[in-house]
Write a protein that holds these residues in place. Structure first.
Motif, PDB file in Angstrom:
ATOM      1  N   LYS A  31      63.118  63.451  -4.317  1.00  0.00           N
ATOM      2  CA  LYS A  31      61.886  62.744  -3.544  1.00  0.00           C
ATOM      3  C   LYS A  31      63.198  61.902  -2.752  1.00  0.00           C
ATOM      4  O   LYS A  31      62.547  61.706  -1.865  1.00  0.00           O
ATOM      5  CB  LYS A  31      61.354  62.104  -4.822  1.00  0.00           C
ATOM      6  CG  LYS A  31      60.456  62.729  -5.432  1.00  0.00           C
ATOM      7  CD  LYS A  31      59.530  62.485  -6.273  1.00  0.00           C
ATOM      8  CE  LYS A  31      58.439  63.121  -7.290  1.00  0.00           C
ATOM      9  NZ  LYS A  31      57.532  62.843  -7.753  1.00  0.00           N
ATOM     10  N   TRP A  67      58.871  49.562   1.559  1.00  0.00           N
ATOM     11  CA  TRP A  67      58.860  48.174   1.522  1.00  0.00           C
ATOM     12  C   TRP A  67      59.974  47.841  -0.283  1.00  0.00           C
ATOM     13  O   TRP A  67      60.019  48.633  -0.896  1.00  0.00           O
ATOM     14  CB  TRP A  67      57.138  47.397   1.357  1.00  0.00           C
ATOM     15  CG  TRP A  67      56.663  47.557  -0.069  1.00  0.00           C
ATOM     16  CD1 TRP A  67      56.587  46.806  -1.705  1.00  0.00           C
ATOM     17  CD2 TRP A  67      56.299  48.643  -0.284  1.00  0.00           C
ATOM     18  NE1 TRP A  67      55.160  48.157  -1.713  1.00  0.00           N
ATOM     19  CE2 TRP A  67      54.849  48.740  -1.606  1.00  0.00           C
ATOM     20  CE3 TRP A  67      55.807  49.771   0.666  1.00  0.00           C
ATOM     21  CZ2 TRP A  67      54.698  49.584  -1.961  1.00  0.00           C
ATOM     22  CZ3 TRP A  67      55.293  50.773  -0.337  1.00  0.00           C
ATOM     23  CH2 TRP A  67      53.960  50.748  -1.023  1.00  0.00           C
ATOM     24  N   THR A  68      60.294  46.704  -0.249  1.00  0.00           N
ATOM     25  CA  THR A  68      61.152  45.791  -1.065  1.00  0.00           C
ATOM     26  C   THR A  68      59.762  44.965  -2.418  1.00  0.00           C
ATOM     27  O   THR A  68      58.926  44.784  -2.293  1.00  0.00           O
ATOM     28  CB  THR A  68      61.901  44.648  -0.703  1.00  0.00           C
ATOM     29  OG1 THR A  68      61.345  43.288  -0.422  1.00  0.00           O
ATOM     30  CG2 THR A  68      62.975  44.974   0.148  1.00  0.00           C
ATOM     31  N   ALA A  96      55.449  54.623   0.352  1.00  0.00           N
ATOM     32  CA  ALA A  96      54.211  55.482  -0.095  1.00  0.00           C
ATOM     33  C   ALA A  96      53.637  55.682   1.888  1.00  0.00           C
ATOM     34  O   ALA A  96      54.181  55.282   2.377  1.00  0.00           O
ATOM     35  CB  ALA A  96      53.174  54.430  -0.408  1.00  0.00           C
ATOM     36  N   PRO A  97      53.140  56.619   1.517  1.00  0.00           N
ATOM     37  CA  PRO A  97      52.737  57.040   2.861  1.00  0.00           C
ATOM     38  C   PRO A  97      51.648  56.373   3.280  1.00  0.00           C
ATOM     39  O   PRO A  97      50.401  56.360   2.356  1.00  0.00           O
ATOM     40  CB  PRO A  97      51.844  58.897   2.405  1.00  0.00           C
ATOM     41  CG  PRO A  97      52.246  58.648   1.154  1.00  0.00           C
ATOM     42  CD  PRO A  97      53.182  57.900   1.000  1.00  0.00           C
ATOM     43  N   ARG A  98      51.557  56.288   5.325  1.00  0.00           N
ATOM     44  CA  ARG A  98      50.347  55.362   5.006  1.00  0.00           C
ATOM     45  C   ARG A  98      49.091  55.718   4.275  1.00  0.00           C
ATOM     46  O   ARG A  98      47.804  55.403   4.326  1.00  0.00           O
ATOM     47  CB  ARG A  98      49.755  54.583   6.503  1.00  0.00           C
ATOM     48  CG  ARG A  98      51.151  54.292   6.828  1.00  0.00           C
ATOM     49  CD  ARG A  98      51.024  53.383   8.617  1.00  0.00           C
ATOM     50  NE  ARG A  98      51.773  52.503   8.490  1.00  0.00           N
ATOM     51  CZ  ARG A  98      51.530  51.273   8.922  1.00  0.00           C
ATOM     52  NH1 ARG A  98      49.952  50.890   8.667  1.00  0.00           N
ATOM     53  NH2 ARG A  98      52.434  50.638   9.193  1.00  0.00           N
ATOM     54  N   ARG A  99      48.765  57.529   4.610  1.00  0.00           N
ATOM     55  CA  ARG A  99      47.653  58.000   4.335  1.00  0.00           C
ATOM     56  C   ARG A  99      47.727  58.658   3.332  1.00  0.00           C
ATOM     57  O   ARG A  99      48.823  59.343   3.313  1.00  0.00           O
ATOM     58  CB  ARG A  99      47.281  58.819   5.489  1.00  0.00           C
ATOM     59  CG  ARG A  99      46.825  57.517   6.197  1.00  0.00           C
ATOM     60  CD  ARG A  99      45.926  58.817   7.650  1.00  0.00           C
ATOM     61  NE  ARG A  99      45.552  57.835   8.975  1.00  0.00           N
ATOM     62  CZ  ARG A  99      44.467  57.258   9.243  1.00  0.00           C
ATOM     63  NH1 ARG A  99      43.384  57.527   7.708  1.00  0.00           N
ATOM     64  NH2 ARG A  99      44.386  56.636   9.975  1.00  0.00           N
ATOM     65  N   GLN A 100      46.720  59.164   2.989  1.00  0.00           N
ATOM     66  CA  GLN A 100      46.937  60.037   1.088  1.00  0.00           C
ATOM     67  C   GLN A 100      47.166  61.694   1.724  1.00  0.00           C
ATOM     68  O   GLN A 100      46.364  62.104   3.219  1.00  0.00           O
ATOM     69  CB  GLN A 100      46.106  60.277   0.251  1.00  0.00           C
ATOM     70  CG  GLN A 100      46.590  59.232  -0.704  1.00  0.00           C
ATOM     71  CD  GLN A 100      45.968  58.573  -1.880  1.00  0.00           C
ATOM     72  OE1 GLN A 100      45.136  58.526  -1.729  1.00  0.00           O
ATOM     73  NE2 GLN A 100      46.701  59.125  -3.074  1.00  0.00           N
TER      74      GLN A 100
END
Lengths: 190, 338
Positions: B207, B336-337, B280-284
């Motif tokens: 991943k 992001w942290t 995370a992707p902005r969109r699923q």
């Protein structure tokens, strides 16, 4: 240091030798590196080193045998609980311990101690938070979101290695889809 | 003027006695410009992604203190038991990176002016900190005006090499397929559909991966126009630079400008990321593929303005639809942290 700087009686002080001496003097200057502070005085340079003390950050997990204690930390201002006792302890009650007698690991020997938040159905704000030990960070219930605090690696023979993941208090928001049938839970430092 | 040998030797002895030496919990690195005194790192907090470069078996190996993305430790591709495998950072047999190096002191190549003149480009350069350590000046390029340097180059003879440590997250990429129908009729139909590409994500079986590259360039995202023209090639990875590892040679290293880091060099990491990450992707990714968008554009030329206006309204509507559609079909992720 270059020992050829020392001379014998009668030896000439050449320009090369003088320059070597100047370079040697220059290389003896003290420069401050990581964790060091310098104060130059006419009598010399005062060197101060930082004293490293353990950092008791939020959600610091300590493992002792088959139980874990978790340092006080907050998610949206709510203190997670272990068996209904806040992780930092209550007045008159000791700090609760998470018992992990039979740790859950995935196929690759990874498990997590995580904070599980349960959201309120209408506004999707955090209603309560609990500490759990899991082998998968996905929750089937869209109202619940999991955030890892430490990773546990199965070291064999009942032993575990602990890797701290979270160091800060947290904020949470849910990204709700399909009218609440699914949701993504986002966490970030408060 | 006469200087007595005893006086000279006693000055040398005093200088020698004044050298700082590393004691308990103190590290001293000697440089021509001074001695760099640092507190011993053994007692201090170690952040995720902390690099530790070691010269082992005639090569530099970079070990990474485990950092996490979405609670998972990234992997490093390594050969184990004669096979190429993805080894997690928390694996008991710790994986390591074997970097290739770039030379930030050398010119980045040649350029050409509009007049056709060839010129040498300036070097990448390095943080000012390394000047203090005596690293030689980076190539300024043939167009630069040399600044007066009172210290001169004679004392700065160390070489510098660097590599970047990058976190790579494979992701689904999309590209738009533009189909033009009925080209001979007076109305033309254009269908824009989305094609998903997850070949890289399926091939790497990890991943999140850590890689060491000589010089990292961020993946280039296609523009809206690229997408509309059907020429968009979306990168199949999200990437973030974790750190740059700088290697400083001893003074006047063997090989000069061509020297490669060996066991006599000293490593200095410069971090871009200190804490664990979430991604995370902005969109699923939708359960059902997005429905292709179909536009019908009237091709009536030489008509009155009122007719043009009537035509422009649906075109503007179509334009909005295209923008919304194109923005909805990228699955670029953010880090992001945590």
């Amino acid at each position: 240091m270059d020992l050829s700087l020392f001379v014998k009686p009668g030896q000439r002080i050449t320009a090369a030798l003088w320059n070597k001496m100047a370079a040697a003097a220059r290389s003896c200057r003290i420069l401050a590196g990581d964790g060091v502070r310098l104060r130059q005085t006419p009598d010399g340079t005062l060197i101060s080193c930082s004293a490293w003390t353990p950092w008791n950050h939020p959600f610091k997990v300590s493992l002792s045998g088959t139980s874990a204690t978790i340092g006080r930390g907050l998610v949206d201002g709510i203190e997670p609980k272990i068996r209904d006792v806040p992780i930092g302890g209550e007045e008159g009650k000791p700090q609760p311990k998470l018992e992990i007698r039979k740790p859950k690991f995935d196929d690759e020997g990874r498990g997590w101690i995580a904070v599980e938040v349960t959201c309120e159905k209408e506004k999707w704000t955090v209603e309560e938070a609990t500490i759990v030990q899991v082998d998968d960070l996905k929750s089937k219930d869209p109202l619940k979101g999991l955030h890892p605090l430490v990773m546990l690696r199965d070291a064999g023979g009942g032993a575990m290695t602990l890797f701290q993941i979270e160091y800060f208090n947290l904020q949470h928001r849910a990204d709700v889809r399909e009218g609440g049938k699914s949701a993504r839970h986002f966490f970030w430092p408060a | 003027m006469t200087i007595k040998a005893t006086a000279w030797n006693s000055a040398v002895s005093r200088l020698r006695a004044g050298r700082p030496l590393g004691g308990c919990r103190v590290e001293v690195i000697g440089t021509p410009s001074g001695a760099l005194v640092s507190a011993d790192p053994s007692g201090r907090f170690e952040h995720p992604w902390k690099l530790s470069a070691r010269w082992q078996q005639e090569q530099w190996r970079v070990f990474v203190r485990p950092g996490f993305v979405n609670g998972l430790d990234p992997t490093i591709p390594m050969e184990r038991d004669g096979e190429q495998k993805e080894i997690g950072l928390t694996d008991p047999d710790r994986p390591y990176l074997t970097p290739g190096w770039r030379n930030p002191l050398a010119s980045r190549g040649m350029g050409a002016s509009l007049a056709g003149d060839l010129f040498e480009l300036p070097a990448e350069g390095y943080p000012k900190f390394f000047e203090t350590l005596g690293v030689r000046k980076a190539a300024a390029g043939s167009r630069a005006v040399e600044a007066y340097d009172p210290q001169g180059d004679s004392e700065r003879t160390r070489e510098l090499r660097a590599c970047d440590i990058v976190l790579v997250t494979p992701r689904v990429a999309t590209n738009q397929q533009v189909d033009i129908h009925d080209p001979f009729s007076e109305a033309q139909t254009v269908t824009i559909s989305t094609v998903f590409n997850d070949s890289y994500a399926r091939s790497v079986e990890s991943k999140h991966r850590l890689l060491a590259v000589a010089k990292w360039e961020p993946p280039r995202e296609p523009t809206a126009m690229d997408r509309l023209m059907g020429q968009a090639v979306e990168p199949q990875t999200d990437e973030i630079k974790i750190a740059t590892l700088w290697m400083v040679s001893p003074p006047n290293p063997e090989g000069g400008e061509e020297a490669q880091p060996d066991g006599t060099w000293v490593a200095f990491p410069q971090y871009d990321v200190f804490w664990n990450l979430a991604h995370a992707p902005r969109r699923q990714i939708p359960a059902v593929p997005p429905k292709p968008i179909t536009l019908r554009t009237g091709l009536i030329g030489g008509m009155a303005d009122s007719i043009f206006n009537a035509i422009l309204a649906p075109i503007n509507d179509a334009n909005s639809k295209v923008h919304a559609f194109l923005n909805a079909t990228t699955f670029k992720g953010e880090y992001w942290t945590v």
